[in-house]
Design a protein around this motif. Structure first.
Motif, PDB file in Angstrom:
ATOM      1  N   UNK A  10       0.756  -1.150   0.008  1.00 40.99           N
ATOM      2  CA  UNK A  10      -0.296  -0.025  -0.121  1.00 40.99           C
ATOM      3  C   UNK A  10       0.993   1.345   0.112  1.00 40.99           C
ATOM      4  N   UNK A  11       1.888   1.317   0.868  1.00 46.10           N
ATOM      5  CA  UNK A  11       2.871   2.530   0.779  1.00 46.10           C
ATOM      6  C   UNK A  11       3.343   2.746  -0.474  1.00 46.10           C
ATOM      7  N   UNK A  12       3.885   1.648  -1.204  1.00 47.15           N
ATOM      8  CA  UNK A  12       4.392   1.773  -2.558  1.00 47.15           C
ATOM      9  C   UNK A  12       3.308   2.496  -3.508  1.00 47.15           C
ATOM     10  N   UNK A  13       2.134   1.791  -3.470  1.00 44.78           N
ATOM     11  CA  UNK A  13       1.152   2.361  -4.271  1.00 44.78           C
ATOM     12  C   UNK A  13       0.937   3.731  -4.242  1.00 44.78           C
ATOM     13  N   UNK A  14       0.714   4.300  -2.846  1.00 42.99           N
ATOM     14  CA  UNK A  14       0.619   5.804  -2.621  1.00 42.99           C
ATOM     15  C   UNK A  14       1.808   6.471  -3.057  1.00 42.99           C
TER      16      UNK A  14
END
Length: 142
Positions: A15-19
């Protein structure tokens, strides 16, 4: 996983990478890119501000940037359920760290120079370290 900090890092990595990828699409060298970035931040923070003084402070900083850019605030995204306080702290303190990194780039002259109230949101490294120490003392489950 030995503690909550380790688990949060692992469980939120995708999720952090997507953000990061989503915000990376905004060209911060152009006013429209910075405005898009601010709009996304405003929408998320408007829902979190109900639960956190930190989110309220960050939202006010976005408001000030909108004022300087002579743009009205977009509609927010309300949250319909309670937000876990530990998760909220993890998100907001982590966001402040990310903003500090972005602000260094902004100051180096590679970004729009009109306003930087939101990007200059203060970060307290001791608060982050203390929070991480607290997370490391908690079990990964339960």
């Amino acid at each position: 996983m030995s503690n909550l900090r380790t688990r949060l890092r692992a469980d939120t990595r995708i999720a952090h990478d997507r953000v990061d990828a989503a915000f990376g699409r905004f060209n911060m060298e152009q006013p429209a890119g910075y405005l898009g970035f601010l709009t996304a931040q405003y929408r998320a923070l408007s829902g979190l501000a109900t639960f956190s003084c930190d989110a309220q402070d960050m939202l006010l900083r976005v408001d000030r940037d909108f004022d300087v850019l002579r743009t009205s605030c977009p509609s927010g995204l309300p949250f319909s359920r309670r937000v876990d306080p530990v998760a909220l702290e993890y998100i907001l303190l982590g966001s402040r760290l990310g903003l500090a990194s972005m602000f260094r780039t902004f100051q180096s002259g590679r970004s729009v120079g009109a306003t930087a109230e939101f990007l200059s949101t203060p970060v307290d490294p001791l608060r982050w370290r203390s929070f991480c120490t607290e997370l490391a003392a908690l079990p990964a489950t339960g």
